[in-house]
Scaffold this motif. Structure first.
Motif, PDB file in Angstrom:
ATOM      1  N   THR A  11       0.853  -1.170   0.000  1.00  0.00           N
ATOM      2  CA  THR A  11       0.000   0.000   0.000  1.00  0.00           C
ATOM      3  C   THR A  11       0.895   1.228   0.000  1.00  0.00           C
ATOM      4  OG1 THR A  11      -1.654  -1.176   1.282  1.00  0.00           O
ATOM      5  CG2 THR A  11      -1.864   1.191   1.196  1.00  0.00           C
ATOM      6  N   GLY A  12       0.812   1.992  -1.079  1.00  0.00           N
ATOM      7  CA  GLY A  12       1.619   3.201  -1.196  1.00  0.00           C
ATOM      8  C   GLY A  12       0.749   4.437  -1.274  1.00  0.00           C
ATOM      9  N   LEU A  13       1.378   5.576  -1.443  1.00  0.00           N
ATOM     10  CA  LEU A  13       0.644   6.833  -1.554  1.00  0.00           C
ATOM     11  C   LEU A  13      -0.180   6.904  -2.835  1.00  0.00           C
ATOM     12  CD1 LEU A  13       3.376   9.359  -0.360  1.00  0.00           C
ATOM     13  CD2 LEU A  13       1.331   8.628   0.879  1.00  0.00           C
ATOM     14  N   LYS A  14       0.308   6.256  -3.901  1.00  0.00           N
ATOM     15  CA  LYS A  14      -0.332   6.407  -5.206  1.00  0.00           C
ATOM     16  C   LYS A  14      -1.021   5.163  -5.723  1.00  0.00           C
ATOM     17  CE  LYS A  14       2.846  10.053  -6.354  1.00  0.00           C
ATOM     18  NZ  LYS A  14       3.837  10.572  -7.262  1.00  0.00           N
ATOM     19  N   HIS A  15      -0.645   3.994  -5.235  1.00  0.00           N
ATOM     20  CA  HIS A  15      -1.302   2.762  -5.681  1.00  0.00           C
ATOM     21  C   HIS A  15      -1.109   1.648  -4.665  1.00  0.00           C
ATOM     22  CE1 HIS A  15       2.804   1.751  -6.871  1.00  0.00           C
ATOM     23  NE2 HIS A  15       2.431   0.572  -7.299  1.00  0.00           N
ATOM     24  N   SER A  16      -1.928   0.618  -4.826  1.00  0.00           N
ATOM     25  CA  SER A  16      -1.865  -0.544  -3.936  1.00  0.00           C
ATOM     26  C   SER A  16      -1.876  -1.826  -4.759  1.00  0.00           C
ATOM     27  CB  SER A  16      -3.064  -0.546  -2.981  1.00  0.00           C
ATOM     28  OG  SER A  16      -3.036   0.592  -2.160  1.00  0.00           O
ATOM     29  N   LEU A  17      -1.283  -2.871  -4.194  1.00  0.00           N
ATOM     30  CA  LEU A  17      -1.212  -4.189  -4.818  1.00  0.00           C
ATOM     31  C   LEU A  17      -1.577  -5.236  -3.774  1.00  0.00           C
ATOM     32  CD1 LEU A  17       2.360  -3.687  -6.277  1.00  0.00           C
ATOM     33  CD2 LEU A  17       0.272  -3.680  -7.646  1.00  0.00           C
ATOM     34  N   ALA A  18      -2.218  -6.300  -4.215  1.00  0.00           N
ATOM     35  CA  ALA A  18      -2.542  -7.394  -3.302  1.00  0.00           C
ATOM     36  C   ALA A  18      -2.521  -8.714  -4.063  1.00  0.00           C
ATOM     37  CB  ALA A  18      -3.919  -7.175  -2.683  1.00  0.00           C
ATOM     38  N   ILE A  19      -2.204  -9.780  -3.349  1.00  0.00           N
ATOM     39  CA  ILE A  19      -2.236 -11.126  -3.923  1.00  0.00           C
ATOM     40  C   ILE A  19      -3.419 -11.868  -3.314  1.00  0.00           C
ATOM     41  CG2 ILE A  19      -1.026 -13.320  -4.159  1.00  0.00           C
ATOM     42  CD1 ILE A  19       1.585 -11.828  -4.067  1.00  0.00           C
ATOM     43  N   SER A  20      -4.224 -12.469  -4.181  1.00  0.00           N
ATOM     44  CA  SER A  20      -5.385 -13.237  -3.709  1.00  0.00           C
ATOM     45  C   SER A  20      -4.932 -14.596  -3.187  1.00  0.00           C
ATOM     46  CB  SER A  20      -6.372 -13.441  -4.862  1.00  0.00           C
ATOM     47  OG  SER A  20      -5.832 -14.350  -5.814  1.00  0.00           O
ATOM     48  N   GLU A  21      -5.844 -15.323  -2.559  1.00  0.00           N
ATOM     49  CA  GLU A  21      -5.533 -16.677  -2.078  1.00  0.00           C
ATOM     50  C   GLU A  21      -5.107 -17.596  -3.210  1.00  0.00           C
ATOM     51  OE1 GLU A  21      -9.074 -17.842   0.055  1.00  0.00           O
ATOM     52  OE2 GLU A  21      -8.149 -17.267   1.961  1.00  0.00           O
ATOM     53  N   GLU A  22      -5.553 -17.286  -4.431  1.00  0.00           N
ATOM     54  CA  GLU A  22      -5.184 -18.094  -5.607  1.00  0.00           C
ATOM     55  C   GLU A  22      -3.838 -17.691  -6.195  1.00  0.00           C
ATOM     56  OE1 GLU A  22      -8.158 -16.311  -5.574  1.00  0.00           O
ATOM     57  OE2 GLU A  22      -9.413 -17.947  -4.890  1.00  0.00           O
ATOM     58  N   GLY A  23      -3.191 -16.649  -5.637  1.00  0.00           N
ATOM     59  CA  GLY A  23      -1.895 -16.203  -6.139  1.00  0.00           C
ATOM     60  C   GLY A  23      -1.987 -15.207  -7.276  1.00  0.00           C
ATOM     61  N   LEU A  24      -3.143 -14.601  -7.472  1.00  0.00           N
ATOM     62  CA  LEU A  24      -3.344 -13.613  -8.528  1.00  0.00           C
ATOM     63  C   LEU A  24      -3.112 -12.208  -7.985  1.00  0.00           C
ATOM     64  CD1 LEU A  24      -6.614 -15.122 -10.021  1.00  0.00           C
ATOM     65  CD2 LEU A  24      -4.262 -15.452 -10.827  1.00  0.00           C
ATOM     66  N   ILE A  25      -2.596 -11.318  -8.833  1.00  0.00           N
ATOM     67  CA  ILE A  25      -2.311  -9.949  -8.394  1.00  0.00           C
ATOM     68  C   ILE A  25      -3.415  -8.996  -8.821  1.00  0.00           C
ATOM     69  CG2 ILE A  25      -0.726  -7.996  -8.567  1.00  0.00           C
ATOM     70  CD1 ILE A  25       1.532  -9.953  -8.917  1.00  0.00           C
ATOM     71  N   TYR A  26      -3.837  -8.187  -7.867  1.00  0.00           N
ATOM     72  CA  TYR A  26      -4.817  -7.127  -8.088  1.00  0.00           C
ATOM     73  C   TYR A  26      -4.131  -5.797  -7.792  1.00  0.00           C
ATOM     74  CZ  TYR A  26      -8.463 -10.672  -8.121  1.00  0.00           C
ATOM     75  OH  TYR A  26      -9.254 -11.749  -8.442  1.00  0.00           O
ATOM     76  N   SER A  27      -4.502  -4.758  -8.556  1.00  0.00           N
ATOM     77  CA  SER A  27      -3.945  -3.432  -8.304  1.00  0.00           C
ATOM     78  C   SER A  27      -5.032  -2.386  -8.424  1.00  0.00           C
ATOM     79  CB  SER A  27      -2.806  -3.138  -9.280  1.00  0.00           C
ATOM     80  OG  SER A  27      -3.295  -3.013 -10.597  1.00  0.00           O
ATOM     81  N   TRP A  28      -4.794  -1.234  -7.772  1.00  0.00           N
ATOM     82  CA  TRP A  28      -5.724  -0.114  -7.854  1.00  0.00           C
ATOM     83  C   TRP A  28      -5.003   1.151  -7.388  1.00  0.00           C
ATOM     84  CZ3 TRP A  28      -5.576  -3.880  -4.253  1.00  0.00           C
ATOM     85  CH2 TRP A  28      -5.608  -3.551  -2.910  1.00  0.00           C
ATOM     86  N   GLY A  29      -5.531   2.305  -7.808  1.00  0.00           N
ATOM     87  CA  GLY A  29      -4.945   3.588  -7.449  1.00  0.00           C
ATOM     88  C   GLY A  29      -4.739   4.446  -8.676  1.00  0.00           C
ATOM     89  N   LEU A  30      -3.707   5.288  -8.638  1.00  0.00           N
ATOM     90  CA  LEU A  30      -3.381   6.167  -9.759  1.00  0.00           C
ATOM     91  C   LEU A  30      -2.583   5.388 -10.797  1.00  0.00           C
ATOM     92  CD1 LEU A  30      -2.353   9.408  -7.814  1.00  0.00           C
ATOM     93  CD2 LEU A  30      -4.573   8.818  -8.800  1.00  0.00           C
ATOM     94  N   GLY A  31      -3.012   5.442 -12.037  1.00  0.00           N
ATOM     95  CA  GLY A  31      -2.408   4.626 -13.079  1.00  0.00           C
ATOM     96  C   GLY A  31      -1.254   5.259 -13.839  1.00  0.00           C
ATOM     97  N   GLN A  32      -0.890   6.495 -13.512  1.00  0.00           N
ATOM     98  CA  GLN A  32       0.190   7.179 -14.213  1.00  0.00           C
ATOM     99  C   GLN A  32       1.446   6.312 -14.263  1.00  0.00           C
ATOM    100  OE1 GLN A  32       1.596  10.645 -12.157  1.00  0.00           O
ATOM    101  NE2 GLN A  32       2.399  11.576 -14.008  1.00  0.00           N
ATOM    102  N   PHE A  33       2.176   6.378 -15.353  1.00  0.00           N
ATOM    103  CA  PHE A  33       3.414   5.618 -15.605  1.00  0.00           C
ATOM    104  C   PHE A  33       3.169   4.125 -15.794  1.00  0.00           C
ATOM    105  CE2 PHE A  33       4.967   9.061 -12.662  1.00  0.00           C
ATOM    106  CZ  PHE A  33       5.490   9.863 -13.662  1.00  0.00           C
ATOM    107  N   GLY A  34       1.900   3.693 -15.875  1.00  0.00           N
ATOM    108  CA  GLY A  34       1.614   2.270 -16.027  1.00  0.00           C
ATOM    109  C   GLY A  34       1.830   1.485 -14.756  1.00  0.00           C
ATOM    110  N   ARG A  35       1.911   2.168 -13.603  1.00  0.00           N
ATOM    111  CA  ARG A  35       2.261   1.517 -12.331  1.00  0.00           C
ATOM    112  C   ARG A  35       1.257   0.467 -11.882  1.00  0.00           C
ATOM    113  NH1 ARG A  35       0.630   6.717 -10.155  1.00  0.00           N
ATOM    114  NH2 ARG A  35       2.771   7.430 -10.079  1.00  0.00           N
ATOM    115  N   LEU A  36       0.040   0.460 -12.459  1.00  0.00           N
ATOM    116  CA  LEU A  36      -0.956  -0.542 -12.061  1.00  0.00           C
ATOM    117  C   LEU A  36      -0.839  -1.845 -12.849  1.00  0.00           C
ATOM    118  CD1 LEU A  36      -4.117   1.694 -11.571  1.00  0.00           C
ATOM    119  CD2 LEU A  36      -2.443   0.942  -9.868  1.00  0.00           C
TER     120      LEU A  36
END
Length: 116
Positions: A11-36
């Motif tokens: 969890t950062g100032l501009k975006h967040s990342l999480a791994i599900s129980e299945e090992g999949l990555i989810y992201s959300w937040g500001l998309g600038q620079f393709g960071r999501l």
């Protein structure tokens, strides 16, 4: 569909990342620079699956203000976002280790290396 989060979360100032129980990555937040990692610079309000790497299972995610990193179950390291960062001395550093040239923004996860 409800997402159950594993213990690896960034969890950062501009975006967040999480791994599900299945090992999949989810992201959300500001998309600038393709960071999501969704192939664009769009902002996303809710956890959204990164489709381009949904066939790979992950164990760890991390990030910085303008880029993201992930480690797969098999030890592969993926990175995406703004690959150039300037140090305190204004020296550019390739934070994703992709070498000279190439695009500045990596908007979908790219395999960087493997860990033995």
């Amino acid at each position: 569909r409800q997402m159950c989060i594993r213990d690896s979360v960034y969890t950062g100032l501009k975006h967040s990342l999480a791994i599900s129980e299945e090992g999949l990555i989810y992201s959300w937040g500001l998309g600038q620079f393709g960071r999501l990692g969704h192939g664009n610079n769009n902002n996303i309000k809710h956890p959204t699956l990164i489709e381009s790497i949904s066939r790979t299972r992950f164990i760890q995610v991390d990030g910085a203000p303008n880029f993201s990193l992930a480690v797969s179950e098999s030890g592969q390291i993926y990175g995406w976002g703004n690959r150039k960062h300037k140090t305190a001395f204004n020296i550019p550093v390739d934070v994703l280790g992709l070498g000279e040239g190439g695009e500045l923004e990596i908007s979908t996860p790219r395999l960087l290396s493997s860990v033995e």
